[in-house]
Design an enzyme around this catalytic site. Structure first.
Site, PDB file in Angstrom:
ATOM      1  CD  GLU A  83     -23.919  95.974 -38.133  1.00 15.65           C
ATOM      2  OE1 GLU A  83     -23.145  95.536 -37.261  1.00 15.65           O
ATOM      3  OE2 GLU A  83     -23.568  96.780 -38.999  1.00 15.65           O
ATOM      4  CG  HIS A 104     -22.588  92.872 -39.942  1.00 11.78           C
ATOM      5  ND1 HIS A 104     -22.936  93.765 -40.930  1.00 11.78           N
ATOM      6  CD2 HIS A 104     -21.458  93.358 -39.383  1.00 11.78           C
ATOM      7  CE1 HIS A 104     -22.036  94.727 -40.967  1.00 11.78           C
ATOM      8  NE2 HIS A 104     -21.128  94.514 -40.042  1.00 11.78           N
ATOM      9  NE  ARG A 128     -17.578  94.441 -47.358  1.00  9.12           N
ATOM     10  CZ  ARG A 128     -17.082  94.572 -46.110  1.00  9.12           C
ATOM     11  NH1 ARG A 128     -17.874  94.838 -45.085  1.00  9.12           N
ATOM     12  NH2 ARG A 128     -15.782  94.419 -45.892  1.00  9.12           N
TER      13      ARG A 128
HETATM   14  C1  BG6 Z   1     -19.829  97.043 -38.369  1.00  5.52           C
HETATM   15  C2  BG6 Z   1     -18.808  97.770 -37.527  1.00  5.52           C
HETATM   16  O1  BG6 Z   1     -20.606  96.220 -37.562  1.00  5.52           O
HETATM   17  O2  BG6 Z   1     -19.149  96.254 -39.339  1.00  5.52           O
HETATM   18  C3  BG6 Z   1     -17.927  98.611 -38.440  1.00  5.52           C
HETATM   19  O3  BG6 Z   1     -19.455  98.569 -36.557  1.00  5.52           O
HETATM   20  C4  BG6 Z   1     -17.290  97.753 -39.517  1.00  5.52           C
HETATM   21  O4  BG6 Z   1     -16.944  99.259 -37.664  1.00  5.52           O
HETATM   22  C5  BG6 Z   1     -18.393  96.997 -40.254  1.00  5.52           C
HETATM   23  O5  BG6 Z   1     -16.572  98.580 -40.411  1.00  5.52           O
HETATM   24  C6  BG6 Z   1     -17.883  96.073 -41.357  1.00  5.52           C
HETATM   25  O6  BG6 Z   1     -16.944  95.179 -40.881  1.00  5.52           O
HETATM   26  P1  BG6 Z   1     -16.231  94.175 -41.847  1.00  5.52           P
HETATM   27  O7  BG6 Z   1     -15.236  93.429 -41.005  1.00  5.52           O
HETATM   28  O8  BG6 Z   1     -17.286  93.281 -42.402  1.00  5.52           O
HETATM   29  O9  BG6 Z   1     -15.585  95.005 -42.922  1.00  5.52           O
END
Ligand code: BG6
Length: 299
Positions: free
Chosen positions: A273, A169, A56
């Site tokens: 992203e 991301h 995260r």
């Molecule tokens: C973003 C998406 O790229 O990632 C969101 O647009 C999503 O919808 C977010 O909640 C986080 O995703 P994850 O799978 O890492 O919790």
């Protein structure tokens, strides 16, 4: 240029202090500090780094699927949200550094490129059977003074064509989301994912944050600028990455994420992203594709 690596991470440091740290699991950049010591990425203080779930924060890699699996795209329908690249350990392939000692130049011009690779031999059987193609991914991170470039090369090493989506991301650190705004996407339409996906016309104004925001901007051509407290803090340039997702989970959504911290950490981050996610890109056997973002920090 100094590089250290062990079984879990690679750390590169430039003579003037710029530093990047990458976890082999997911080839996830965890930290990027500019020469002045400022951290430019947000990493949750509850992020799990032992390989049991995606990280995260930092820069998770999304491949070959963005978002949840869709029945309408059977080839990726058995994959987890955002694909498998962030769920597996990558191989460290080595570094190429350039240090300039020419007259009039300082070693402070030094930069370093570090490469990571992923192929079917490194992924778990469950992912291999869910996505049974022959592929080779090369992920290159180049650290230069106040600049970080991430580049993903996708090779189809088989004979059967495959389709993929991909995205960097990136979780950027910001001092206060309420005084953060993003420019460069004013004239682009977007899919507004909150509360449920809806095609939305260009807003013709900078993006500001006052609640959960989750949007997929498509066909974006301009450089993206993150402004922190009225001043540009980050510029993102892109090659072959036409789409940009902008995301902040805000208070309630981040409370629901067990690996998100501190509790008010959502105030200190913005995800911008760069990717290719509106459509699937098709790659024939023997072909390669490369997408890149170049992130410049303004000090
Ligand atoms: C973003 C998406 O790229 O990632 C969101 O647009 C999503 O919808 C977010 O909640 C986080 O995703 P994850 O799978 O890492 O919790």
């Amino acid at each position: 240029v100094s590089i250290t690596h062990d079984n879990t991470r690679v750390v590169a440091t430039l003579p003037r202090g710029d530093r990047v740290e990458i976890l082999l699991f997911g080839a996830n950049a965890l930290s990027w500090k500019t020469g002045n010591g400022k951290e430019q990425l947000f990493l949750s203080d509850k992020a799990i780094l032992d390989g049991s779930k995606p990280v995260r924060g930092g820069i998770p890699l999304v491949f070959p699927l963005f978002g949840p699996a869709q029945e309408s795209h059977p080839a990726t329908a058995k994959l987890p949200q955002h694909g498998f690249a962030r769920n597996v350990r990558w191989e460290y392939l080595g570094k190429t550094s350039s240090e300039s000692f020419a007259i009039g130049k300082e070693a402070s011009d030094a930069s370093v490129k570090i490469d990571f690779g992923l192929s079917p031999t490194e992924i778990d059987d469950k992912f291999k059977s869910a996505w049974p193609y022959s592929f080779g991914l090369t992920y290159s991170i180049t650290l230069s003074p106040d600049e970080l470039s991430t580049s993903l090369q996708v090779a189809n090493t088989g004979t059967e064509a495959f389709e993929f989506q991909t995205l960097f991301h990136t979780y950027f650190a910001t001092s206060d989301i309420a005084s953060t705004h993003v420019t460069g996407l004013e004239s682009n339409g977007f899919i507004n994912k909150v509360p449920s996906p809806k095609q939305t016309a260009a807003a013709n104004e900078p993006i500001k944050f006052s609640g959960e925001l989750d949007r997929v901007y498509t066909g974006a051509e301009k450089d993206i600028i993150i402004n922190d407290n009225g001043k540009p803090s980050i510029t993102i340039k892109r090659n072959e990455l036409p789409d940009v997702v902008v995301w902040n989970p805000w208070a309630d959504k981040s409370k629901g994420m067990s690996d998100f911290g501190p509790e008010d950490g959502w105030k200190k981050m913005v995800c911008v992203e760069a990717g290719s996610v509106e459509k699937f890109s098709r790659l024939e056997g023997g072909e390669t594709w490369e997408g890149q973002q170049i992130i410049k920090a303004h000090l």
